[in-house]
Design a protein around this motif. Structure first.
Motif, mmCIF file in Angstrom:
data_model
loop_
_atom_site.group_PDB
_atom_site.id
_atom_site.type_symbol
_atom_site.label_atom_id
_atom_site.label_comp_id
_atom_site.label_asym_id
_atom_site.label_seq_id
_atom_site.Cartn_x
_atom_site.Cartn_y
_atom_site.Cartn_z
ATOM 1 N N GLN A 136 50.444 33.439 27.989
ATOM 2 C CA GLN A 136 50.846 34.478 28.721
ATOM 3 C C GLN A 136 51.090 35.132 27.762
ATOM 4 O O GLN A 136 52.197 36.471 27.853
ATOM 5 C CB GLN A 136 52.357 33.424 28.053
ATOM 6 N N THR A 137 49.896 35.955 26.960
ATOM 7 C CA THR A 137 49.510 36.425 26.497
ATOM 8 C C THR A 137 48.799 37.486 26.999
ATOM 9 O O THR A 137 47.672 36.884 27.021
ATOM 10 C CB THR A 137 49.162 36.359 24.969
ATOM 11 N N PRO A 138 49.347 39.036 27.597
ATOM 12 C CA PRO A 138 47.842 39.081 28.384
ATOM 13 C C PRO A 138 46.723 40.209 27.680
ATOM 14 O O PRO A 138 47.608 40.354 25.854
ATOM 15 C CB PRO A 138 48.716 40.359 28.773
ATOM 16 N N THR A 139 45.817 40.451 27.920
ATOM 17 C CA THR A 139 44.631 40.995 27.064
ATOM 18 C C THR A 139 43.476 41.898 27.990
ATOM 19 O O THR A 139 43.603 42.062 28.956
ATOM 20 C CB THR A 139 43.744 40.072 26.544
ATOM 21 N N PHE A 140 43.734 41.999 27.152
ATOM 22 C CA PHE A 140 42.652 43.341 27.775
ATOM 23 C C PHE A 140 41.453 43.813 27.113
ATOM 24 O O PHE A 140 41.016 44.434 26.127
ATOM 25 C CB PHE A 140 43.169 45.029 27.912
ATOM 26 N N ASP A 141 40.280 44.281 28.256
ATOM 27 C CA ASP A 141 39.045 44.899 27.942
ATOM 28 C C ASP A 141 39.408 45.972 26.559
ATOM 29 O O ASP A 141 40.541 47.092 27.541
ATOM 30 C CB ASP A 141 38.385 45.055 28.559
ATOM 31 N N PRO A 142 39.294 46.371 25.079
ATOM 32 C CA PRO A 142 39.516 48.305 25.147
ATOM 33 C C PRO A 142 39.052 49.298 25.462
ATOM 34 O O PRO A 142 37.571 48.463 26.871
ATOM 35 C CB PRO A 142 38.359 47.550 23.847
ATOM 36 N N SER A 196 53.972 51.783 29.576
ATOM 37 C CA SER A 196 54.894 52.421 28.813
ATOM 38 C C SER A 196 53.916 53.699 27.278
ATOM 39 O O SER A 196 53.320 52.656 27.391
ATOM 40 C CB SER A 196 56.535 52.401 29.155
ATOM 41 N N PRO A 197 54.101 54.742 27.836
ATOM 42 C CA PRO A 197 54.867 55.585 28.330
ATOM 43 C C PRO A 197 53.209 55.504 29.738
ATOM 44 O O PRO A 197 52.078 55.641 29.562
ATOM 45 C CB PRO A 197 55.436 57.021 27.264
ATOM 46 N N THR A 202 49.762 45.433 23.932
ATOM 47 C CA THR A 202 50.086 46.946 23.841
ATOM 48 C C THR A 202 48.519 47.140 24.109
ATOM 49 O O THR A 202 47.254 46.206 23.569
ATOM 50 C CB THR A 202 50.258 47.171 21.982
ATOM 51 N N LEU A 203 47.784 49.045 24.530
ATOM 52 C CA LEU A 203 46.544 48.811 23.891
ATOM 53 C C LEU A 203 46.807 50.426 24.173
ATOM 54 O O LEU A 203 47.415 51.581 24.490
ATOM 55 C CB LEU A 203 45.833 48.658 25.845
ATOM 56 N N THR A 204 45.512 50.786 23.066
ATOM 57 C CA THR A 204 45.386 52.100 22.272
ATOM 58 C C THR A 204 44.310 52.650 22.937
ATOM 59 O O THR A 204 42.728 52.185 22.888
ATOM 60 C CB THR A 204 45.548 51.466 20.414
ATOM 61 N N VAL A 205 44.334 53.758 23.589
ATOM 62 C CA VAL A 205 43.506 54.489 23.770
ATOM 63 C C VAL A 205 42.815 55.836 22.786
ATOM 64 O O VAL A 205 44.026 56.936 23.164
ATOM 65 C CB VAL A 205 43.877 55.290 24.961
ATOM 66 N N THR A 225 49.514 55.100 21.926
ATOM 67 C CA THR A 225 49.423 53.342 22.504
ATOM 68 C C THR A 225 50.251 52.913 23.376
ATOM 69 O O THR A 225 51.138 53.435 23.135
ATOM 70 C CB THR A 225 49.934 52.470 20.906
ATOM 71 N N TYR A 226 49.613 52.314 24.749
ATOM 72 C CA TYR A 226 50.600 52.021 25.846
ATOM 73 C C TYR A 226 51.044 50.145 25.779
ATOM 74 O O TYR A 226 50.764 49.535 25.050
ATOM 75 C CB TYR A 226 50.034 52.021 26.929
ATOM 76 N N VAL A 227 52.268 50.199 25.883
ATOM 77 C CA VAL A 227 52.843 49.189 25.775
ATOM 78 C C VAL A 227 52.693 48.498 27.383
ATOM 79 O O VAL A 227 53.555 49.290 28.046
ATOM 80 C CB VAL A 227 54.433 48.911 25.779
ATOM 81 N N PHE A 228 51.739 48.021 27.696
ATOM 82 C CA PHE A 228 52.397 46.871 28.658
ATOM 83 C C PHE A 228 53.527 45.372 29.567
ATOM 84 O O PHE A 228 53.382 45.036 28.313
ATOM 85 C CB PHE A 228 51.068 45.756 28.779
ATOM 86 N N THR A 229 54.133 45.955 30.314
ATOM 87 C CA THR A 229 55.636 44.832 30.102
ATOM 88 C C THR A 229 54.383 44.154 31.565
ATOM 89 O O THR A 229 54.971 44.741 32.558
ATOM 90 C CB THR A 229 56.620 45.456 30.111
#
Length: 602
Positions: free
Chosen positions: A238-244, A269-270, A293-296, A279-283
């Protein structure tokens, strides 16, 4: 064939489970569909080894013996979900697919049954996991129990007895599950402190004193125990993860992933911003899942595009600005090439390559006009050259070829390395007017005169008699003054003039018997032998002639006379031989009178 059918069914149902949860299920064979059908038992399992040989990715970790229910078995078998045997604990179709398992959650004296599953990937520390599975109390079970617990292990757990596992479950359901005719979802959460767990055990980890029971006195089975069916087991992060996402360059397009590595879908968002680090927030769509969160990182351009361009060029020279730099970056230039004046050009790269804009200045040199000291004119036939280097040092070529005899416009084309104009120069070829020579007699002297009205006072004259220069600088020559230069036959009189432009012209006149040219004949004998056939006054120019007979009667007259009288009258009749008298008026104003003898032979 039954095993193949079970595998295909499992794959289908596995998709259903994953879609139902909306995330990726880490449990292998979550609905117990992959089985070795030849090893399935018809009646209750009596050893953990028999259980382990009948199903894939699941084991009985203790001496307890869970059961496998499968629709491929004969309905007379106790372990067919819809068994007709009187020994079954109550018919119950699997929640999904063709298979399910049964475990003894409670039995007196702390006797338990457990099932051990395997994960597709290890748990990760700090991630929150949801553990889901469905349970249903066997209809003939006398008791209902609580304590559906889950314990995770780094390696496969094994215990030879069927006693309670001496471990504290990582997650546990404390409510008594009494549902006999449907399925109840057990949903637990767990956040590991350490990474690496790959196995998990489901069962009751508490002794009898710490287990709650609810008895159903109407149950057909009088044994003191709680037996449950289990199906559709899931362990979901339940903790989403993403490749950077690698750093991008300002303006570069990129996409945020549509789902997490765990299979979570959701929204970001945003809105995507490719102009600055964000920094983007994934809901997640699943409200039970955590946000992430994922920072680009957005980098400012730093690469310089490379071009080899002229720093200067000649006005009007071709100029092409390449849209691809030497180090391979595309872009566009502004403004358009202008070869009429010095201009600053800016290359704007396509976005997304971290390429800097580049400005170059191209100096436009104005074309220099070649300067020449050419004569305004030359005289006909005068040899001259056109210089291949101008006064101001510009080399080039002339065309057409030089023509010394007519006025021509010549074009000078500078060599390519010179920023110079093409110029045209006209060289006028002047022609001195060729004099027209006439000779005549005046006062018994023979004159040769040049007749040309345009002679100016600065025109010079040079006379030659039989190639001997005489000192006469006038348009008229008294030939009779130079008897010593005259021959008996043909005499060549030549005149060279030099006009006010300095251009010269020459002409000649040939005189036969020049010494007697001013002689008036004393007689004529028109006999047709071409000897003295006519009264020849041609050397006097055109004269006015009158002929009289000895009686003073005019018999012939003619204006502009040269040599037409052959002894005829005005009427054309032949006059008789005799002496006749003439009266001559020349165009120079002289008058001559005298006689002429006409002699005929009849």
């Amino acid at each position: 064939m039954r095993s193949t059918r079970a595998i295909l069914l499992f794959l289908f149902l596995g998709l259903i489970v994953e879609l139902a949860y909306g995330q990726r299920n880490n449990v292998l064979n979550p609905s117990f569909e992959i089985v070795n059908e030849t090893n399935l038992l018809c009646n209750y399992y009596q050893s953990s080894q028999a259980f382990n040989q009948a199903i894939v990715d699941w084991t009985a970790p203790t001496g307890g013996t869970p059961d496998i229910y499968h629709t491929s078995l004969d309905t007379r078998c106790v372990l067919h979900p819809l068994s007709v045997s009187n020994s079954n604990l109550g018919n119950r179709p699997p929640r999904t697919g063709e298979s399910m398992v049964g475990v003894l959650l409670y039995s007196p004296n702390a006797k338990r049954e457990y099932i051990q599953g395997k994960l597709s990937e290890p748990l990760r520390a700090g991630h929150r996991y949801e553990i889901r599975f469905y349970v249903s109390l066997a209809r003939k079970s006398r008791f209902a129990s609580n304590n559906f617990g889950v314990k995770f292990y780094d390696t496969s757990f094994s215990q030879s007895t069927n006693d309670v596992i001496d471990a504290i479950p990582d997650a546990n359901n404390t409510e008594v599950v009494t549902q006999r005719f449907g399925w109840v979802l057990i949903s637990l959460t767990y956040t590991p402190q350490n990474s690496g767990a790959t196995y998990f055990v489901i069962g009751n980890f508490f002794d009898d004193e710490n287990t709650l029971l609810e008895e159903d006195p109407l149950a057909q089975n009088q044994e003191i125990r709680a037996y449950y069916y289990i199906d559709d087991v899931a362990v979901i992060s339940q903790t989403p993860t993403f490749d950077p996402i690698a750093s991008i360059c300002k303006g570069e397009d990129f996409q945020l992933p549509e789902q997490s590595k765990e299979g979570h879908t959701g929204t970001w968002s945003p809105a995507i911003n490719n102009q600055q680090t964000t920094t983007y927030v994934f809901t997640p769509d699943d409200v039970l899942a955590d946000t992430a969160t994922l920072t680009v990182e957005v980098k400012e351009p730093y690469i310089e595009p490379l071009f080899t361009l002229p720093t200067s060029l000649c006005e009007g020279a071709p100029l092409e600005l390449p849209i691809i730099s030497e180090n391979g970056y595309h872009g566009s230039w502004f403004p358009e090439p202008n070869t009429s004046e010095t201009t600053d050009y800016t290359f704007t790269p396509e976005q997304g390559h971290c390429v800097l804009p580049k400005t170059v200045t191209i100096v436009v040199n104005k074309k220099v006009e070649p300067v020449f000291d050419l004569p305004a004119f030359v005289c006909n036939g005068t040899v001259f050259e056109l210089p291949v280097v101008s006064n101001n040092g510009i080399e080039g070529t002339w065309s057409p070829a030089i023509d010394f005899r007519k006025t021509t416009t010549y074009t000078f084309t500078p060599l390519a390395e010179y920023c110079a104009l093409t110029v045209s120069k006209t060289v006028e070829v002047k022609h001195a007017k060729i004099p027209r020579l006439e000779y005549y007699c005046l006062k018994n002297n023979l004159y040769v005169e040049a007749h040309e009205s345009s002679y100016s006072s600065s025109t010079s004259f040079q006379w030659f008699i039989n190639q001997h220069a005489v000192e006469e600088n006038k348009p008229r020559l008294n030939v009779s003054s130079y008897p010593h230069l005259l021959g008996e036959n043909a005499n060549v009189i030549e005149l060279t003039i030099v006009d006010e432009k300095g251009c010269s012209a020459s002409t000649t006149l040939t005189l036969n018997d020049a010494q007697s040219l001013c002689f008036i004949p004393r007689g004529i004998s028109p006999q047709g032998d071409k000897l003295n056939d006519y009264f020849d006054l041609e050397n006097f120019g055109g004269v006015y002639l009158q002929i009289f007979n000895r009686y003073g009667k005019r018999v012939y007259r003619k204006s502009n006379y040269t040599k037409e009288w052959e002894g005829q009258s005005d009427s054309g009749s032949l006059l008789p031989s005799g002496t006749y008298f003439y009266q001559i008026h020349t165009n120079k104003g002289e008058e001559f009178t005298g006689w002429v003898q006409l002699m005929r032979e009849f």
